[in-house]
Design a protein around this motif. Structure first.
Motif, PDB file in Angstrom:
ATOM      1  N   ASN A  83      50.132  43.024  45.625  1.00  0.00           N
ATOM      2  CA  ASN A  83      50.352  42.634  44.223  1.00  0.00           C
ATOM      3  C   ASN A  83      49.387  43.318  43.276  1.00  0.00           C
ATOM      4  O   ASN A  83      49.782  43.828  42.227  1.00  0.00           O
ATOM      5  N   ALA A  84      48.114  43.281  43.645  1.00  0.00           N
ATOM      6  CA  ALA A  84      47.078  43.885  42.793  1.00  0.00           C
ATOM      7  C   ALA A  84      47.342  45.382  42.624  1.00  0.00           C
ATOM      8  O   ALA A  84      47.261  45.925  41.521  1.00  0.00           O
ATOM      9  N   PHE A  85      47.666  46.042  43.728  1.00  0.00           N
ATOM     10  CA  PHE A  85      47.930  47.489  43.674  1.00  0.00           C
ATOM     11  C   PHE A  85      49.132  47.774  42.758  1.00  0.00           C
ATOM     12  O   PHE A  85      49.077  48.665  41.902  1.00  0.00           O
ATOM     13  N   GLN A  86      50.216  47.012  42.940  1.00  0.00           N
ATOM     14  CA  GLN A  86      51.430  47.255  42.138  1.00  0.00           C
ATOM     15  C   GLN A  86      51.150  47.056  40.658  1.00  0.00           C
ATOM     16  O   GLN A  86      51.580  47.852  39.821  1.00  0.00           O
ATOM     17  N   ASN A  87      50.408  46.006  40.353  1.00  0.00           N
ATOM     18  CA  ASN A  87      50.069  45.734  38.963  1.00  0.00           C
ATOM     19  C   ASN A  87      49.248  46.865  38.348  1.00  0.00           C
ATOM     20  O   ASN A  87      49.532  47.333  37.242  1.00  0.00           O
ATOM     21  N   LEU A  88      48.244  47.305  39.067  1.00  0.00           N
ATOM     22  CA  LEU A  88      47.375  48.373  38.552  1.00  0.00           C
ATOM     23  C   LEU A  88      48.160  49.667  38.357  1.00  0.00           C
ATOM     24  O   LEU A  88      47.955  50.395  37.380  1.00  0.00           O
ATOM     25  N   ILE A  89      49.064  49.944  39.278  1.00  0.00           N
ATOM     26  CA  ILE A  89      49.816  51.202  39.219  1.00  0.00           C
ATOM     27  C   ILE A  89      50.878  51.160  38.119  1.00  0.00           C
ATOM     28  O   ILE A  89      50.957  52.058  37.275  1.00  0.00           O
ATOM     29  N   ASN A  90      51.675  50.074  38.102  1.00  0.00           N
ATOM     30  CA  ASN A  90      52.843  50.041  37.203  1.00  0.00           C
ATOM     31  C   ASN A  90      52.524  49.529  35.802  1.00  0.00           C
ATOM     32  O   ASN A  90      53.030  50.064  34.823  1.00  0.00           O
ATOM     33  N   GLN A  91      51.701  48.480  35.715  1.00  0.00           N
ATOM     34  CA  GLN A  91      51.386  47.917  34.397  1.00  0.00           C
ATOM     35  C   GLN A  91      50.179  48.598  33.752  1.00  0.00           C
ATOM     36  O   GLN A  91      50.207  48.977  32.600  1.00  0.00           O
ATOM     37  N   GLU A  92      49.113  48.725  34.524  1.00  0.00           N
ATOM     38  CA  GLU A  92      47.853  49.217  33.939  1.00  0.00           C
ATOM     39  C   GLU A  92      47.762  50.735  33.929  1.00  0.00           C
ATOM     40  O   GLU A  92      46.862  51.296  33.309  1.00  0.00           O
ATOM     41  N   LYS A  93      48.676  51.397  34.609  1.00  0.00           N
ATOM     42  CA  LYS A  93      48.740  52.863  34.605  1.00  0.00           C
ATOM     43  C   LYS A  93      47.413  53.528  34.982  1.00  0.00           C
ATOM     44  O   LYS A  93      46.971  54.487  34.336  1.00  0.00           O
ATOM     45  N   VAL A  94      46.771  52.988  36.010  1.00  0.00           N
ATOM     46  CA  VAL A  94      45.483  53.546  36.419  1.00  0.00           C
ATOM     47  C   VAL A  94      45.659  54.937  37.033  1.00  0.00           C
ATOM     48  O   VAL A  94      46.727  55.259  37.566  1.00  0.00           O
ATOM     49  N   VAL A  95      44.597  55.746  36.961  1.00  0.00           N
ATOM     50  CA  VAL A  95      44.660  57.083  37.562  1.00  0.00           C
ATOM     51  C   VAL A  95      44.426  57.018  39.068  1.00  0.00           C
ATOM     52  O   VAL A  95      44.858  57.897  39.817  1.00  0.00           O
ATOM     53  N   GLY A  96      43.723  55.978  39.507  1.00  0.00           N
ATOM     54  CA  GLY A  96      43.439  55.805  40.933  1.00  0.00           C
ATOM     55  C   GLY A  96      42.910  54.405  41.164  1.00  0.00           C
ATOM     56  O   GLY A  96      42.630  53.682  40.208  1.00  0.00           O
ATOM     57  N   ILE A  97      42.792  54.027  42.444  1.00  0.00           N
ATOM     58  CA  ILE A  97      42.370  52.664  42.786  1.00  0.00           C
ATOM     59  C   ILE A  97      41.196  52.678  43.759  1.00  0.00           C
ATOM     60  O   ILE A  97      41.222  53.392  44.767  1.00  0.00           O
ATOM     61  N   VAL A  98      40.174  51.875  43.452  1.00  0.00           N
ATOM     62  CA  VAL A  98      39.112  51.567  44.403  1.00  0.00           C
ATOM     63  C   VAL A  98      39.478  50.229  45.044  1.00  0.00           C
ATOM     64  O   VAL A  98      39.651  49.233  44.346  1.00  0.00           O
ATOM     65  N   GLY A  99      39.665  50.206  46.360  1.00  0.00           N
ATOM     66  CA  GLY A  99      40.025  48.958  47.023  1.00  0.00           C
ATOM     67  C   GLY A  99      40.865  49.249  48.254  1.00  0.00           C
ATOM     68  O   GLY A  99      41.054  50.407  48.608  1.00  0.00           O
ATOM     69  N   PRO A 100      41.367  48.229  48.934  1.00  0.00           N
ATOM     70  CA  PRO A 100      40.984  46.826  48.789  1.00  0.00           C
ATOM     71  C   PRO A 100      39.707  46.545  49.580  1.00  0.00           C
ATOM     72  O   PRO A 100      39.071  47.473  50.063  1.00  0.00           O
ATOM     73  N   THR A 101      39.342  45.273  49.740  1.00  0.00           N
ATOM     74  CA  THR A 101      38.093  44.953  50.440  1.00  0.00           C
ATOM     75  C   THR A 101      38.236  45.126  51.956  1.00  0.00           C
ATOM     76  O   THR A 101      37.416  45.781  52.585  1.00  0.00           O
ATOM     77  N   LEU A 102      39.294  44.577  52.518  1.00  0.00           N
ATOM     78  CA  LEU A 102      39.444  44.588  53.982  1.00  0.00           C
ATOM     79  C   LEU A 102      40.378  45.699  54.485  1.00  0.00           C
ATOM     80  O   LEU A 102      41.409  45.985  53.862  1.00  0.00           O
ATOM     81  N   SER A 103      40.072  46.243  55.635  1.00  0.00           N
ATOM     82  CA  SER A 103      41.007  47.141  56.326  1.00  0.00           C
ATOM     83  C   SER A 103      42.335  46.436  56.557  1.00  0.00           C
ATOM     84  O   SER A 103      43.411  47.020  56.443  1.00  0.00           O
ATOM     85  N   GLN A 104      42.242  45.139  56.928  1.00  0.00           N
ATOM     86  CA  GLN A 104      43.444  44.342  57.175  1.00  0.00           C
ATOM     87  C   GLN A 104      44.377  44.384  55.955  1.00  0.00           C
ATOM     88  O   GLN A 104      45.601  44.441  56.108  1.00  0.00           O
ATOM     89  N   GLN A 105      43.818  44.408  54.759  1.00  0.00           N
ATOM     90  CA  GLN A 105      44.613  44.495  53.531  1.00  0.00           C
ATOM     91  C   GLN A 105      45.051  45.940  53.267  1.00  0.00           C
ATOM     92  O   GLN A 105      46.159  46.193  52.792  1.00  0.00           O
ATOM     93  N   ALA A 106      44.168  46.879  53.603  1.00  0.00           N
ATOM     94  CA  ALA A 106      44.454  48.296  53.328  1.00  0.00           C
ATOM     95  C   ALA A 106      45.693  48.782  54.081  1.00  0.00           C
ATOM     96  O   ALA A 106      46.498  49.543  53.542  1.00  0.00           O
ATOM     97  N   PHE A 107      45.860  48.309  55.320  1.00  0.00           N
ATOM     98  CA  PHE A 107      47.014  48.777  56.098  1.00  0.00           C
ATOM     99  C   PHE A 107      48.343  48.345  55.466  1.00  0.00           C
ATOM    100  O   PHE A 107      49.379  48.942  55.744  1.00  0.00           O
ATOM    101  N   SER A 108      48.316  47.315  54.620  1.00  0.00           N
ATOM    102  CA  SER A 108      49.530  46.899  53.909  1.00  0.00           C
ATOM    103  C   SER A 108      49.626  47.468  52.497  1.00  0.00           C
ATOM    104  O   SER A 108      50.702  47.865  52.055  1.00  0.00           O
ATOM    105  N   ALA A 109      48.511  47.483  51.772  1.00  0.00           N
ATOM    106  CA  ALA A 109      48.547  47.874  50.351  1.00  0.00           C
ATOM    107  C   ALA A 109      48.488  49.393  50.162  1.00  0.00           C
ATOM    108  O   ALA A 109      49.149  49.941  49.262  1.00  0.00           O
TER     109      ALA A 109
END
Ligand code: 1QQ
Length: 389
Positions: A83-109
């Motif tokens: 959710n956080a990634f989608q929001n940052l990409i589509n709504q906030e139009k970020v150039v890139g993302i620092v995150g997420p905290t866990l590897s467990q989350q990274a494999f999905s996001a």
């Protein structure tokens, strides 16, 4: 009449300002870490480092244009990170993302960002296989295979008689399951014996079964790969049941937020780390000085890695302007994201972690690693990481 004129004047001035703001609009970088749940024990430290980096690199900005961190809470699970990634990409139009905290989350996001061609820098994802998720995925957190073995070497140096080892890990967490593989391989290569292998869940609170098994097996070293809440509680219960041997904590123990969890029982835990506040380079000095000024103590590894993640984005944005001879604000967003992803992989950065670089795959090359030992204060509530190697 006078009033009308001054209101008009104000409007003209304001619209002028708004325009100026627009041409020099800050460049948004997403910061998607855990601000809630148990995983916030890490995320809170990451936010502090990212904020210090934002201020520090905005002294010059990207050739005058400031960066702006856009924070989005991931919570502790996969859905929250997506959710956080989608929001940052589509709504906030970020150039890139620092995150997420866990590897467990990274494999999905991370696959979500990769499909949309948005560069990601993992600030704390240490499991095997993170950069291989895709061409837009990199990290500034050295993998378990490079970090964890240092803790074992130090444990043996301090306690040459260690023979019997118990390994314990959180089976529902990607980093923990990856790190225990490295620990187990290292144990075997050192000709030590694994006398017990225990699994637990990051949601567990009762570790009687696992602790009893370690005692029954007469282990003289216990190695725990888990997160701060579960790992800390496991260590506490292990000591309370009478375990007297050496304890190594994995990367999940690299936060001062573990101190209140195991209290005085945290004392003596050995932890390998990818950062030392004493590292001798100008950017680390500036970072540590600012952190001490604000919080009256030394920054943790996760704080330093988050600083480094923001730094590699800020410096790579400058590289993009140099390569394209255009202002970032004058380029289309998909072009910025693609060029930024290339620039991240083009050469070294001098960071609080020392000199680092990302290879073509996005994997970090880092030279310096450390081992610290937790030293709890007499009251057993506060403590510190003492670098022993
Ligand atoms: C990972 C980790 C955790 C300990 C980060 C907080 O190393 O999930 O990869």
């Amino acid at each position: 009449m006078k009033r009308i004129i001054s209101v008009t004047l104000l409007l003209v001035l304001c619209s002028g300002l708004a325009y100026a703001e627009h041409v020099n609009a800050p460049i948004p970088i997403g910061l998607a870490v855990a601000q809630t749940s148990n995983v916030a024990l890490f995320g809170q430290e990451q936010i502090l480092g990212a904020k210090i980096a934002e201020t520090y690199f905005n002294k010059k900005g990207v050739n005058g244009t400031p960066i702006r961190l856009v924070f989005q809470d991931t919570g502790g699970d996969e859905a929250g990170a997506i959710n956080a990634f989608q929001n940052l990409i589509n709504q906030e139009k970020v150039v890139g993302i620092v995150g997420p905290t866990l590897s467990q989350q990274a494999f999905s996001a991370d696959p979500v960002a990769n499909r949309l061609k948005v560069p990601v820098i993992g600030p704390s994802n240490t499991a095997k296989g993170i950069p291989q998720i895709g061409e837009f995925i990199g990290r500034v957190s050295a993998p378990v295979a490079k970090v964890a073995p240092h803790a074992l070497a130090q444990a043996l140096k301090q306690n040459p008689k260690i023979k019997k080892v118990a390994v314990l890990y959180a089976q529902n967490d990607a980093y923990s399951s990856s790190e225990t593989v490295t620990f187990q391989e290292t144990v075997k290569s050192l000709k030590l014996e694994i006398v017990s292998t225990q699994k637990f869940m990051t949601t567990d609170t009762d570790f009687t079964t696992q602790a009893t098994a370690v005692l029954t097996a007469k282990a003289d070293l216990a190695i725990v790969s888990g997160l701060a809440a579960d790992g800390g509680n496991l260590v506490k219960q292990l000591r309370q049941l009478g375990y007297k041997g050496v304890i190594i904590g994995g990367n999940g123990f690299n936060t001062a937020n573990v101190f209140p969890v195991c209290g005085k029982n945290c004392d003596g835990i050995l932890v390998a780390q990818a950062y030392s506040p004493a590292a001798d380079n100008p950017v680390n000095k500036a970072f540590v000085d600012e952190y001490r000024r604000l919080y009256k103590k030394d920054p943790s590894q996760f704080t330093a890695q988050a600083f480094a993640a923001v730094q590699v984005f800020a410096e790579s944005l400058r590289r993009v302007e140099a390569a394209t001879k255009k202002k970032i604000t004058g380029l289309d967003l998909p072009v910025v994201r693609a060029e930024l992803n290339k620039a991240l992989r083009q050469g070294p950065f001098m960071t609080p972690l020392g000199e680092i670089a990302l290879d073509k795959e996005g994997e970090i090359n880092q030279k310096l690693f450390y081992v610290s030992q937790i030293k709890m204060d007499a009251g057993g509530k506060t403590g510190k990481f003492v670098i022993v190697k």
